[in-house]
Design a protein around this motif. Structure first.
Motif, mmCIF file in Angstrom:
data_model
loop_
_atom_site.group_PDB
_atom_site.id
_atom_site.type_symbol
_atom_site.label_atom_id
_atom_site.label_comp_id
_atom_site.label_asym_id
_atom_site.label_seq_id
_atom_site.Cartn_x
_atom_site.Cartn_y
_atom_site.Cartn_z
ATOM 1 N N GLY A 192 22.495 -10.480 18.196
ATOM 2 C CA GLY A 192 22.398 -10.132 19.495
ATOM 3 C C GLY A 192 21.652 -11.057 20.501
ATOM 4 N N LEU A 193 20.447 -11.648 20.345
ATOM 5 C CA LEU A 193 19.505 -12.567 20.818
ATOM 6 C C LEU A 193 20.578 -13.989 21.175
ATOM 7 C CD1 LEU A 193 16.227 -12.150 19.254
ATOM 8 C CD2 LEU A 193 16.584 -11.652 21.631
ATOM 9 N N THR A 194 21.055 -14.470 20.065
ATOM 10 C CA THR A 194 21.646 -15.830 20.307
ATOM 11 C C THR A 194 23.039 -15.599 21.050
ATOM 12 O OG1 THR A 194 22.832 -15.511 18.143
ATOM 13 C CG2 THR A 194 20.783 -16.896 18.284
ATOM 14 N N ALA A 195 23.622 -14.369 21.112
ATOM 15 C CA ALA A 195 24.995 -14.141 21.743
ATOM 16 C C ALA A 195 24.735 -13.937 23.218
ATOM 17 C CB ALA A 195 25.570 -12.798 21.202
ATOM 18 N N ILE A 237 25.032 -21.145 23.966
ATOM 19 C CA ILE A 237 24.711 -19.913 22.832
ATOM 20 C C ILE A 237 23.471 -20.254 22.425
ATOM 21 C CG2 ILE A 237 25.549 -19.220 20.556
ATOM 22 C CD1 ILE A 237 28.396 -19.688 21.683
ATOM 23 N N GLY A 238 22.673 -19.477 21.823
ATOM 24 C CA GLY A 238 21.295 -19.485 21.203
ATOM 25 C C GLY A 238 21.502 -20.076 19.854
ATOM 26 N N ARG A 239 20.406 -20.330 19.203
ATOM 27 C CA ARG A 239 20.380 -20.590 17.652
ATOM 28 C C ARG A 239 19.158 -20.094 17.157
ATOM 29 N NH1 ARG A 239 16.854 -25.951 16.896
ATOM 30 N NH2 ARG A 239 15.433 -25.521 19.094
ATOM 31 N N ALA A 275 26.715 -15.581 26.193
ATOM 32 C CA ALA A 275 26.564 -17.137 26.398
ATOM 33 C C ALA A 275 27.653 -17.724 25.882
ATOM 34 C CB ALA A 275 25.274 -17.458 25.541
ATOM 35 N N THR A 276 28.357 -18.760 26.476
ATOM 36 C CA THR A 276 29.394 -19.770 25.819
ATOM 37 C C THR A 276 28.768 -21.090 25.716
ATOM 38 O OG1 THR A 276 29.946 -20.154 28.205
ATOM 39 C CG2 THR A 276 30.923 -18.227 26.923
#
Length: 447
Positions: free
Chosen positions: A62-65, A145-147, A140-141
């Motif tokens: 969820g966070l990285t999305a 996008i997070g990691r 995010a795209t």
């Protein structure tokens, strides 16, 4: 309390009350909420429950999305997450734990950038998003996008911080630790070993399903027997996420949060370091604590149950020591939340400085017998405010007078009414608790 978030986070049986979908949405919201003006950095810790890995993955997704970077401390304590958040410039922290609950429960605690529990208004917004009352959040795209980042180094820095707080070597001191097969298993022994103690450890082999099972601060009798068997100087028992500590003295007697507050509060007062000569307690603290405090001129405040409320009072008034009978003790000079291992170190400071035993230091407190009965009810508020129940409670209070007290309150995490009586004898406690419980049952309020 909100719909999902109680006094100690969002808690319930894994994949029954608290699901991976909930965790994913919590991550989605927090990643978006803290990432409006910059790439959010959020740190995650977990305890040893089987389901903690599942929730860690869901939160990270969820966070990285939502574009946030998720830093994983892996198995660690709740106070370590609080420490890392406030000292390493994270936007917030998440701890996956149901504390002292059985292994099949789990929970999500959200910690703000200052290292204490997230503000209620943010939790309310998370709940609104979970229930679909807030529109869908943007994903995010591409490069946004997070990691996820392996951040075990943060946990190691916390261990170093704990070691640095000790003012004396523990050389030749025999210390027992009950790690509850939980978070303390990865931290506590290394701290006491580094300080020179002869460390004796039990319940430090978590398998995902044995956390809190007949061990730790909720089963203190295990450590009591161990301290006596091994002839140890002192013992410390933690709960699943190690934000609580209950001690055992050299004779095997229990030293709960009230006694810990007395011992540490008196010591700090003697040193001229106890702000306002005041400790902060909750309404569950024992009458014996207050009578002992009165004798030495130590003042006290009372709050609702929950270390969250204790810390709010401390913050508002500048007090440095507060806590709960259950072992959540806050030393605000060093932490923003209850910290079991830190509490152990602070007790050891008193013992080493005064060159005496824990049993000696607690002798002057006469703890009143206390009986707490939990009654499962259909609706907590309805049960607590029922006129016949109120009348029964008032009658008991009048009968007890200044030699005891009754407290009836709603559980912050379960559909329970908690009926607690303190009095001169166990028999009086049982008799008076029964009077109120019988009325609750007779009024058809039970589940």
């Amino acid at each position: 309390m909100g719909k999902y978030f109680g006094t100690d986070g969002f808690r319930g049986e894994a994949n029954v009350v608290l699901t991976v979908e909930h965790a994913f949405k919590v991550g989605r919201f927090l990643g978006w909420y803290f990432g409006k003006e910059h790439k959010a950095r959020i740190v995650i810790g977990k305890d040893t429950r089987r389901s903690s890995y599942m929730f860690e993955d869901a939160l990270s997704a969820g966070l990285t999305a939502s574009g946030a970077d998720a830093y994983l401390l892996h198995v660690t304590t709740t106070p370590s997450v609080s420490y890392v958040v406030r000292t390493e410039d994270f936007d917030c922290g998440i701890m996956i734990s149901a504390s002292h609950n059985p292994f099949y429960d789990n929970g999500i605690k959200v910690i703000n950038g200052m290292g204490h529990k997230m503000e209620a208004e943010v939790e309310e917004q998370i709940e609104a998003y979970i229930d679909g009352e807030i529109g869908e959040l943007p994903l995010a795209t591409r490069e946004n996008i997070g990691r996820t980042v392996d951040y075990a180094a943060g946990r190691n820095r916390y261990i170093g911080h704990l070691i640095s707080l000790a003012t004396r070597s523990f050389k030749d001191t025999k210390i027992g630790l009950d790690c509850s097969n939980g978070s303390a298993s990865s931290i506590a022994k290394s701290v006491f070993d580094a300080l020179g103690a002869k460390t004796y450890v039990i319940n430090s082999e978590p398998d995902g399903t044995n956390i809190n099972t007949n061990c730790g601060s909720t089963h203190i009798e295990v450590l009591q027997a161990y301290v006596k068997e091994k002839k140890l100087d002192v013992g410390f028992a933690y709960d699943g996420d190690a934000d609580r500590c209950i001690a055992v003295d050299e004779n095997g007697n229990v030293v709960d949060g009230d006694l810990i507050l007395y011992v540490c509060g008196k010591y700090l007062m003697e040193q001229g370091k106890l702000e306002g000569n005041t400790i902060v307690t909750t309404v569950m603290s024992n009458l014996g604590l207050y009578k002992a405090c009165d004798k030495i001129g130590m003042k006290y405040e009372q709050t609702a149950v929950g270390d969250k409320y204790v810390y709010e009072n401390m913050l508002e008034n500048g007090y440095i020591l507060g806590g709960e009978q259950s072992g959540h003790i806050i030393f605000s000079k060093h932490a923003r939340t209850g910290d079991g291992i830190l509490t152990s170190l602070m007790i050891m400071e008193v013992l080493m400085e005064k060159k005496t035993s824990l049993g000696r230091l607690t002798e002057e407190v006469k703890i009143y017998p206390q009986l707490l009965e939990n009654v499962r009810v259909k609706d907590k508020k309805t049960a607590r405010e029922n006129p016949e129940v109120v009348k029964a409670v008032e009658a008991v209070a009048k009968e007890l007078g200044s030699d005891g007290r009754i407290l009836v309150r709603e559980s912050g995490t379960e559909p329970l009414i908690r009926v607690m009586v303190e009095a001169a004898t166990d028999e009086i406690c049982a008799e008076q608790v029964k009077k109120v419980v019988d009325v609750i049952k007779a009024q058809g309020l039970c589940e």
